[in-house]
Design an enzyme around this catalytic site. Structure first.
Site, PDB file in Angstrom:
ATOM      1  N   LYS A 160      -0.465  -1.433  -6.428  1.00 44.82           N
ATOM      2  CA  LYS A 160      -1.250  -2.634  -6.734  1.00 44.82           C
ATOM      3  C   LYS A 160      -0.340  -3.554  -7.535  1.00 44.82           C
ATOM      4  O   LYS A 160       0.035  -3.240  -8.665  1.00 44.82           O
ATOM      5  CB  LYS A 160      -2.489  -2.288  -7.562  1.00 44.82           C
ATOM      6  CG  LYS A 160      -3.227  -3.527  -8.080  1.00 44.82           C
ATOM      7  CD  LYS A 160      -4.427  -3.163  -8.951  1.00 44.82           C
ATOM      8  CE  LYS A 160      -5.024  -4.414  -9.590  1.00 44.82           C
ATOM      9  NZ  LYS A 160      -6.208  -4.100 -10.437  1.00 44.82           N
ATOM     10  N   GLY A 219     -13.804  -8.040 -12.715  1.00 44.47           N
ATOM     11  CA  GLY A 219     -14.980  -8.804 -13.108  1.00 44.47           C
ATOM     12  C   GLY A 219     -16.313  -8.298 -12.597  1.00 44.47           C
ATOM     13  O   GLY A 219     -17.359  -8.748 -13.044  1.00 44.47           O
TER      14      GLY A 219
END
Lengths: 65, 260, 260, 65, 260, 260, 65, 65
Positions: free
Chosen positions: E101, E189
């Site tokens: 990532k 989020g």
């Protein structure tokens, strides 16, 4: 004489830039001219002789956001 | 309310009283532009540059804009930094002054800007002495880079061009306003005065509105509406208004009345 | 834009030019009310009635409101239709004119109105010749009943009193505006000019703002901001603006430029 | 004489409504008076004799939304 | 509903049944990770790499992750493409496999990624044979560039890391899902199962949830909740559900009843 | 996670494991109902009562509902409390048990309920021993009155029937959940699993979904999706999850890395 | 011998990488080692002699999102 | 005999409720019957003689939300 006008190859007999604008029937008042990547002010159009292979852009201001 | 008299927008050293920037696109007739500018009080308006079209004799858009209004040529049509730079140079040579709205778009579906090419063009044109207003995807990192590159402001989009969807990117724009060293002008997508007011309440320095005004049934009325909304939002931002409350708070005394 | 000159708000046969109603609650000093009215141009303002308090000599609020401004006494404190009716009667007897804002609240946590008691009070006071503005929970069925009962307008709440949360009930208010035979005045919860503008854009006939103006750092500036926003929203509603679009629509010609 | 003023039972010697207002030290200019559910205009306060058991409300306009 | 059995997520040629990626940050105890993975069925989990800290003996995080779960090392801490590349190389050498990532952050206030550096790192690591999942600011243009650069998916953020604010960038993420050639994994989020479900209903291929699970009172229960929500959203996306309607549509016959 | 095993919905003394109520309206074929019930695990489903239609032989809807599922007849078609009461009586006489969904609608445009008539019907039917689930406009005052009148729960609408617009009335529903003494079942307008999950996360006790399931391309798949979403939202509500944060909070260590 | 460990210049007498890890009291099991930008697998730590000026990074995997 | 069926005045020769249902060609299994505001269980339909002026509602359960 072969020149490129706004990206298109054309044949023209115009001696100078002003002739070309007239030949094409454009209104000089609303034009911006660029010859070989050089912007040419209108008072210089008649003096600017065209030669074979010139690349000319005739532009105008339009509505945009 | 005296401080308001002094409240001006400073772009590259040039001061403006109006915080509503407008555009010349999409008007049914170019004759509608001047009255719109008068009604809205807008002091800066965008124009575009294109190869002359022999078929359409539309006449020079510049003739329809009062000399008192500052021109903001955009680089629409550019798909690379190089093209944007060339358009900017031509526009300045053509006498449009040194303001330039950099607009580099490769996404032809939603017309969203290419931040990296926009940054490259900004870096080059800043050295050429332009006052640069870059149209951008709302992005804090790029905002900092545009500041370092010499932009005079950032113009993050509210939503895609011409959608009238308003501040879809509101949370990101809020973060930009909070962290930016440059004036923030919300551009694109503002479709209603309330949205323009909201941007100003959030602390935006100005908004740019074109489509919503130009395509309305009465551009002058719409222009006046946006001008009032921008002013209203600016005043609210300065009037130090209270925040949202979780609980209700009576505005009349809560004492039971006429009750023993 | 001439038709705008004629654009008036008609409440029970009385015409108003301003579509911003204000309130007298929560001001740090009553002396702030008159300048706020001047700055905002508001032509109607609410007042409340209470048992006189020997401890606090606050003086008569009416002395702080210019005679040119129409008084709108409210029935705050009333928990039943009967109490609301009695307060209305006293207010009129006391020379406050025939406008009355009916406010019947039993929910002491969020101060949300009791629609059924409000309807009962409206029915009674209409027969007494009052011009009735009932504060209500947004409800289409009750809106129709209030019309039949003789109300002069309906005043659905945007969000709970004093929360500044704006148009939380927006979808229901939209339906009321669409279906109501009465003027719709959005009352309570409006905390920002942008929210007032949005209500007007939706087609509301007016808004009532008290807390946001009274508690701001500069009530006159805030009042002026709300007045401009209300006007902006009204103009936008009249200017026949375009709807939201799903797809982006270029405001500059999309033709690639300077490209063979 | 026993009367009820704003919901409270009090003892008063005031002969009329104006006396009562004065006795309590209120500013008449800012008051609205209701006696036995009847609103009494100020010019009638002196004429209105109080009697035992009267229920009186003295009210005033205050800030409200 | 057989087609669901076949419904797998393909990342760089590796297939996953679960569309919920998780993370190892912020757990009160590393011992909570394994049961959370079991309860959620998550098949891929992120880990970070740091200089060893003599003071804190926290033990190797890898020992707390079942071998059956695929590791997704991130490049957190990197502020340039070069640093991200170096971290990726070390992680792979250390036996963490070829998934990476990419996370390059210079904005230390909202921890928003630097898209351009992320693109540069992707270009380099793709040539090195990594399966690359770049964490990015939602941006259509950059999404196309990441595809050209050889990314295996894009991971646009829903809102800033750890805020639990959900899909603040929803409109832009929608456009990315519509136009992207790569799987779209909404990262950062997401604070509630409903938000994860909404992302999947919009057509996202997967979501990555760390903070909301790790900081909940019961990570296993929260993990299970997110897993169910992701599945629910995926099924809804496949079940071809009806769109929003402007008008109400009765679900019972509307014929008046027991009425002449 | 043991407490979850005990987590049941109690309506008038009857306990349910599933918190997803479904409806029988709008199915392309009644044969789709039983498999949908099986896939969703819904334990209660609504039916309507109408004058028999000679032209359409649709057969008895009751024959398509497994005996294990509790019937919830509604009073749709009623425009007054009296009509609702009569329908309820007939339904019970006809052997549908003592559950009744009171639905009184006079607004034929948006099909929004009449709270006052609904309250009157509740008062009457409570005395008759019904277990009453009133469909209502979200209203705190009326919620209290329905509790006093003997309702077993309240069913505030999320948005107008059949619109799939979700929790348009969210703020008001939140206040009802916070203040209500009765179970809160969000009814009408829920069009996506994410919306059902959100209602449960807010603390709703259950949701009723008909249109979104019945009109989807695969009602069984949609039913399963909603069931998972409701469960996910319920678990999230019980898992004590963290609130929204204003600032970003790193989930990986923020120490710069590989940097002197 | 002067070496740089995790960005800090230190003095060390460790002959090889494994000695250094031991000297610093780290648990080898949880470490990743990079010497002069080269990742060194654990089975090679004892063989890897340290020399003056070596730049060594000792890393470990931690929780991250 | 004049009766009112589902709100409409009709002429019928049916002696009892079951006859009427048959006469109208309804499937009894799916019906609920109300006669003069009284719900009548199916096992009583044959016994229930109809008389002039009766008001009858024949209802059935249908899909609803």
């Amino acid at each position: 004489m072969k020149i490129k006008l706004n990206g298109k190859n054309i044949e023209s007999n115009s001696h100078n830039l002003m002739d070309l604008v007239m030949e094409k029937g454009f209104d000089p008042a609303s034009l911006v001219a660029e010859v070989n990547l050089q912007v040419i002010r209108q008072d210089a159009w008649e003096k600017l002789a065209l030669k074979d292979g010139d690349s000319i852009e005739l532009l105008s201001f339009v509505g945009g956001g | 309310m005296s401080e308001i008299k002094e409240d001006t927008l400073n772009l590259g050293g040039v001061k403006f009283t109006s915080r509503l920037l407008t555009g010349t696109g999409k008007f049914a007739s170019k004759k509608l532009i001047a009255p719109m500018l008068k009604a809205s009080g807008s002091e800066m308006i965008t124009v575009a540059l294109r190869r002359v079209d022999p078929t359409a004799d539309e006449g020079n858009i510049l003739n329809y804009i009062p000399k008192s209004v500052t021109l903001l040529p955009n680089t629409s049509g550019a798909r690379t930094a190089e093209e944007a730079v060339r358009i900017a140079m031509i526009a300045r040579e053509a006498g449009c002054g040194k303001f330039i709205k950099i607009e580099v778009i490769t996404d032809m579906q939603y017309l969203l800007p290419d931040n990296h090419e926009t940054l490259k063009a900004t870096t080059i044109l800043a050295k050429e002495g332009f006052i640069i207003l870059p149209y951008m995807m709302p992005d804090i990192t790029v905002t900092k880079q545009l500041y370092d590159a010499g932009a005079a402001a950032v113009m993050p989009l509210g939503s895609p061009i011409g959608t009238n969807r308003g501040l879809e990117m509101k949370p990101m724009i809020k973060m930009i306003i909070e962290t930016s060293n440059l004036p923030v002008i919300v551009d694109a997508g503002i479709g209603r005065p309330s949205q323009a007011a909201e941007a100003m309440e959030m602390g935006a320095d100005a908004v740019l509105v074109n489509t919503a005004i130009a395509t309305s049934g009465d551009p002058s009325m719409a222009g006046r509406a946006f001008a009032m909304a921008v002013k209203a939002g600016r005043l609210a931002c300065l009037a130090d208004m209270a925040d949202e409350k979780q609980k209700a708070q009576a505005s009349s005394p809560l004492t039971g009345f006429l009750r023993e």
